[in-house]
Write a protein that holds these residues in place. Structure first.
Motif, PDB file in Angstrom:
ATOM      1  N   ALA A 158      -6.202   7.594  69.585  1.00  0.00           N
ATOM      2  CA  ALA A 158      -6.129   6.215  70.132  1.00  0.00           C
ATOM      3  C   ALA A 158      -6.384   5.059  69.280  1.00  0.00           C
ATOM      4  CB  ALA A 158      -7.488   6.131  71.303  1.00  0.00           C
ATOM      5  N   GLY A 159      -7.208   5.181  68.403  1.00  0.00           N
ATOM      6  CA  GLY A 159      -7.357   4.053  67.547  1.00  0.00           C
ATOM      7  C   GLY A 159      -6.144   3.872  66.527  1.00  0.00           C
ATOM      8  N   ALA A 160      -5.428   5.139  66.162  1.00  0.00           N
ATOM      9  CA  ALA A 160      -4.400   5.030  65.424  1.00  0.00           C
ATOM     10  C   ALA A 160      -3.126   4.372  66.089  1.00  0.00           C
ATOM     11  CB  ALA A 160      -4.113   6.385  64.526  1.00  0.00           C
ATOM     12  N   LEU A 161      -2.712   4.825  67.068  1.00  0.00           N
ATOM     13  CA  LEU A 161      -1.788   4.441  67.819  1.00  0.00           C
ATOM     14  C   LEU A 161      -1.823   2.800  68.331  1.00  0.00           C
ATOM     15  CD1 LEU A 161       1.165   4.719  69.099  1.00  0.00           C
ATOM     16  CD2 LEU A 161      -0.190   5.840  71.049  1.00  0.00           C
ATOM     17  N   LEU A 162      -3.276   2.404  68.682  1.00  0.00           N
ATOM     18  CA  LEU A 162      -3.404   1.042  68.801  1.00  0.00           C
ATOM     19  C   LEU A 162      -3.085   0.217  67.612  1.00  0.00           C
ATOM     20  CD1 LEU A 162      -4.241  -1.382  70.640  1.00  0.00           C
ATOM     21  CD2 LEU A 162      -6.727  -0.725  69.974  1.00  0.00           C
ATOM     22  N   ALA A 163      -3.515   0.356  66.425  1.00  0.00           N
ATOM     23  CA  ALA A 163      -3.488  -0.123  65.292  1.00  0.00           C
ATOM     24  C   ALA A 163      -1.850  -0.398  65.042  1.00  0.00           C
ATOM     25  CB  ALA A 163      -4.348   0.439  64.335  1.00  0.00           C
ATOM     26  N   LYS A 164      -1.420   0.962  65.071  1.00  0.00           N
ATOM     27  CA  LYS A 164       0.113   0.846  64.944  1.00  0.00           C
ATOM     28  C   LYS A 164       0.804  -0.108  65.683  1.00  0.00           C
ATOM     29  CE  LYS A 164       4.391   2.433  65.730  1.00  0.00           C
ATOM     30  NZ  LYS A 164       5.339   2.127  66.861  1.00  0.00           N
ATOM     31  N   SER A 165       0.403  -0.219  66.989  1.00  0.00           N
ATOM     32  CA  SER A 165       1.434  -0.807  67.908  1.00  0.00           C
ATOM     33  C   SER A 165       1.182  -2.394  67.923  1.00  0.00           C
ATOM     34  CB  SER A 165       0.890  -0.675  69.050  1.00  0.00           C
ATOM     35  OG  SER A 165       1.200   0.985  69.430  1.00  0.00           O
ATOM     36  N   ILE A 166      -0.067  -2.958  67.233  1.00  0.00           N
ATOM     37  CA  ILE A 166      -0.183  -4.325  67.290  1.00  0.00           C
ATOM     38  C   ILE A 166      -0.347  -4.906  65.821  1.00  0.00           C
ATOM     39  CG2 ILE A 166      -1.599  -4.238  69.208  1.00  0.00           C
ATOM     40  CD1 ILE A 166      -4.183  -4.566  67.362  1.00  0.00           C
ATOM     41  N   GLN A 180      -3.622   8.012  74.341  1.00  0.00           N
ATOM     42  CA  GLN A 180      -2.290   7.232  74.034  1.00  0.00           C
ATOM     43  C   GLN A 180      -2.336   6.250  75.271  1.00  0.00           C
ATOM     44  OE1 GLN A 180       1.087   9.740  72.686  1.00  0.00           O
ATOM     45  NE2 GLN A 180      -0.357  11.415  72.795  1.00  0.00           N
ATOM     46  N   ARG A 181      -2.349   6.516  76.483  1.00  0.00           N
ATOM     47  CA  ARG A 181      -1.989   5.658  77.618  1.00  0.00           C
ATOM     48  C   ARG A 181      -3.186   4.536  77.319  1.00  0.00           C
ATOM     49  NH1 ARG A 181      -3.379   7.548  82.938  1.00  0.00           N
ATOM     50  NH2 ARG A 181      -2.403   5.671  83.658  1.00  0.00           N
ATOM     51  N   HIS A 182      -4.480   5.115  76.951  1.00  0.00           N
ATOM     52  CA  HIS A 182      -5.436   3.793  76.888  1.00  0.00           C
ATOM     53  C   HIS A 182      -4.868   2.674  75.839  1.00  0.00           C
ATOM     54  CE1 HIS A 182      -9.303   6.342  78.154  1.00  0.00           C
ATOM     55  NE2 HIS A 182      -8.434   6.102  79.124  1.00  0.00           N
ATOM     56  N   MET A 239       5.116  12.875  68.633  1.00  0.00           N
ATOM     57  CA  MET A 239       3.990  12.092  68.268  1.00  0.00           C
ATOM     58  C   MET A 239       4.347  11.300  67.045  1.00  0.00           C
ATOM     59  SD  MET A 239       1.089  11.028  69.468  1.00  0.00           S
ATOM     60  CE  MET A 239       0.281   9.798  68.594  1.00  0.00           C
ATOM     61  N   ARG A 240       4.692  11.952  66.065  1.00  0.00           N
ATOM     62  CA  ARG A 240       5.273  11.373  64.687  1.00  0.00           C
ATOM     63  C   ARG A 240       6.429  10.321  65.081  1.00  0.00           C
ATOM     64  NH1 ARG A 240       4.239  13.510  59.652  1.00  0.00           N
ATOM     65  NH2 ARG A 240       6.228  12.625  59.080  1.00  0.00           N
ATOM     66  N   LYS A 241       7.241  10.500  65.938  1.00  0.00           N
ATOM     67  CA  LYS A 241       8.205   9.264  66.303  1.00  0.00           C
ATOM     68  C   LYS A 241       7.464   8.432  67.115  1.00  0.00           C
ATOM     69  CE  LYS A 241      12.324  12.580  66.771  1.00  0.00           C
ATOM     70  NZ  LYS A 241      13.153  12.957  67.678  1.00  0.00           N
ATOM     71  N   GLN A 242       6.576   8.574  67.795  1.00  0.00           N
ATOM     72  CA  GLN A 242       5.804   7.502  68.307  1.00  0.00           C
ATOM     73  C   GLN A 242       4.856   6.769  67.421  1.00  0.00           C
ATOM     74  OE1 GLN A 242       2.720   8.564  71.357  1.00  0.00           O
ATOM     75  NE2 GLN A 242       3.459   6.825  72.792  1.00  0.00           N
ATOM     76  N   MET A 243       4.668   7.218  66.219  1.00  0.00           N
ATOM     77  CA  MET A 243       3.785   6.483  65.232  1.00  0.00           C
ATOM     78  C   MET A 243       4.889   5.758  64.274  1.00  0.00           C
ATOM     79  SD  MET A 243       0.610   7.048  66.150  1.00  0.00           S
ATOM     80  CE  MET A 243      -0.193   6.339  64.446  1.00  0.00           C
ATOM     81  N   GLY A 244       6.178   6.038  64.627  1.00  0.00           N
ATOM     82  CA  GLY A 244       7.233   5.333  63.801  1.00  0.00           C
ATOM     83  C   GLY A 244       7.521   6.378  62.388  1.00  0.00           C
ATOM     84  N   LEU A 245       7.376   7.482  62.668  1.00  0.00           N
ATOM     85  CA  LEU A 245       7.512   8.280  61.442  1.00  0.00           C
ATOM     86  C   LEU A 245       8.834   9.331  61.652  1.00  0.00           C
ATOM     87  CD1 LEU A 245       4.015   9.319  60.803  1.00  0.00           C
ATOM     88  CD2 LEU A 245       5.256   7.322  59.447  1.00  0.00           C
ATOM     89  N   GLU A 246       9.380  10.020  60.838  1.00  0.00           N
ATOM     90  CA  GLU A 246      10.445  10.983  61.128  1.00  0.00           C
ATOM     91  C   GLU A 246       9.777  12.303  61.683  1.00  0.00           C
ATOM     92  OE1 GLU A 246      13.575  10.805  60.403  1.00  0.00           O
ATOM     93  OE2 GLU A 246      13.455   8.987  59.703  1.00  0.00           O
TER      94      GLU A 246
END
Length: 363
Positions: free
Chosen positions: A20-28, A284-286, A352-359
Motif C-alpha cells: 500500500a505505502g509503496a504504490l501510494l508513494a510511487k503514484s504521487i 492497492q485499491r486503498h 504488479m511490476r508494471k503498475q510500479m512503473g517497472l519492466e
C-alpha cells in the motif's frame, strides 16, 4: 530549479513501504514532495513470498529496491516511533515534517534491511526445504496452506505436516472453501492436524521433535511458522491518533480513508478497521484512492469532491501449488486447475511490476 519546485510542493510523508505505502508513494511522487519511511530498503510483492521459498529465483523480480520505482522522492530507511500534528519522529530522533501523512505500517515482522540479504534469506530457506525429508508447518491460514501446497507439489517425496489451532483451515473464508483446501492437501499426502497447537515460545531451529497441545508427537527435520503477524500499530498508542485505534489495534478511518475524520492524516492497507479481507489487491485499491484524494486536496479541490471508498467484496484466492487454487466469490466457491493457472503462471508479479512503473522482467 528542481529544488525550488520541490520546495513549493506539499510535503507528504508515507510511513510503511509495503504494497500500500509503496504504490501510494510511487503514484504521487511527481505531484508532491513525498518521503517514504520504511525500516527496509525494498518493497516486496507479498503474494510471491511463499513461492520464493521453493523457487528463490522468483524473488529477483518480487523484491524491489524502493529506489527503483521512487525516483522523485526521499527514502528514509528507519522506523517511525511517534507522530505529532506536524512531524514524524524516527528511531534515530529525526523529525520529518509533513502537510499530509499516510500511515501504511500493516503488520509487524522481522525482515532483513537490504534486498541482497532478503534474497539470501530465500536461498537459505530453499536449502532448508531441499535438505529436509520431513517438514512441519505451523498455521493453517493462507500462508500455511499455500506453503504446504508449494512444497507438496515441488517436492512430493517429502513428508509435510500442517498443524492448525482452529477447527478448520482458512477460517477467514467460507466453510466450503476451507473443506476444498483440506481435501486438496490430503490428496497430496499432507497430514493436517486441526485443533492442535505448538508452543511457539519454545521453538528453535535445532528442534526435530515437536509436541502438540494434545500431546501428539511430530518428528520433522525442519519447521516453518506461518501464523498471523501482529499489527504494526503498537508505536501509535502514545501518538496523536491513539484515540482512533480500535480494540484490535486498527486505525478507524472514514469514507475517504482519513483517520478519525482528520483533514490531513490517512491510513491504508491492513492497518485500517474496514471490515473486509486484508489482502494485496485491497491494499492497492486503498493506495490508488488516497493518491487521487491527495492530488485533489493539494490542488485546492472541494471536500465534497473527495472519492469515497467502497468496501471490497468478499472474494479471495489461495494458491494450491503451481496449477490449482481455491477461489471464493460472493456467489460461488471454485477449486481446480483453471483458477490456479490464472494466478500461478506468474503470480501477477509482472502486472504488479508494471503498475510500479517497472519492466515485467528486470534486465
Amino acid at each position: 530549479m528542481e529544488g525550488f519546485g520541490r520546495a513549493l510542493r506539499k510535503k507528504v510523508v508515507v510511513i510503511g513501504g509495503g504494497i500500500a505505502g509503496a504504490l501510494l508513494a510511487k503514484s504521487i511522487q511527481f505531484q508532491t514532495d513525498v518521503t517514504l519511511i520504511d525500516p527496509k530498503e525494498y518493497f516486496e510483492i507479498p503474494w510471491a513470498n511463499l513461492r520464493s521459498k521453493v523457487e528463490p529465483s522468483l524473488a529477483e523480480r518480487a523484491v524491489i529496491n524502493h529506489t527503483e520505482y521512487l525516483t522523485n522522492g526521499r527514502i528514509i530507511t528507519s522506523s517511525a516511533v511517534n507522530i505529532t500534528g506536524t512531524d514524524v519522529l524516527t528511531t534515530e530522533g529525526r523529525k520529518i515534517p509533513y502537510d499530509y501523512l499516510v500511515i501504511a505500517t500493516g503488520h509487524s515482522y522481522s525482515t532483513p534491511r537490504t534486498r541482497r540479504d532478503r534474497l539470501e534469506q530465500f536461498q537459505e530457506e530453499n536449502i532448508k526445504i531441499k535438505s529436509s525429508g520431513s517438514i512441519l508447518i505451523v498455521g493453517g491460514g493462507p500462508a500455511g496452506v499455500e506453503l504446504a501446497g508449494e512444497i507438496a507439489m515441488d517436492y512430493p517425496d517429502k513428508k509435510v505436516t500442517l498443524v492448525h489451532s482452529g477447527p478448520r483451515l482458512l477460517e477467514f473464508i467460507g466453510l466450503k472453501a476451507s473443506q476444498k483446501a483440506l481435501d486438496w492437501l490430503k490428496s497430496k499426502n499432507v497430514e493436517v492436524l486441526l485443533e492442535q497447537s505448538i508452543d511457539l515460545s519454545t521453538l528453535s531451529d535445532a528442534d526435530r521433535v515437536f509436541k502438540t497441545s494434545t500431546g501428539e508427537i511430530i518428528t520433522a527435520d525442519s519447521h516453518f511458522v506461518c501464523v498471523a503477524k501482529p499489527l504494526g500499530s503498537q508505536w501509535l498508542r502514545e501518538s496523536i491518533v491513539k484515540d482512533y485505534l480500535d480494540r484490535n489495534g486498527r486505525l478507524m478511518v472514514d469514507e475517504n480513508l482519513r483517520v478519525g475524520g482528520s483533514n490531513n492524516i490517512f491510513a491504508i492497507g491492513d492497518i485500517t478497521d474496514i471490515p473486509e479481507l486484508k489482502q494485496g489487491d485491497v491494499a492497492q485499491r486503498h493506495a490508488l484512492l488516497v493518491a487521487k484524494n491527495l492530488k485533489l486536496l493539494i490542488k485546492g479541490g472541494k471536500e465534497s469532491k473527495l472519492i469515497k471508498y467502497k468496501t471490497a467484496s468478499a472474494k479471495t484466492m489461495v494458491s494450491l501449488g503451481r496449477k490449482d487454487a481455491v477461489a471464493q466469490h460472493p456467489l460461488a466457491t471454485i477449486i481446480g486447475h483453471l483458477r490456479g493457472v490464472i494466478r500461478s503462471r506468474d503470480l501477477f508479479i509482472g502486472k504488479m511490476r508494471k503498475q510500479m512503473g517497472l519492466e515485467s522482467h528486470p534486465s
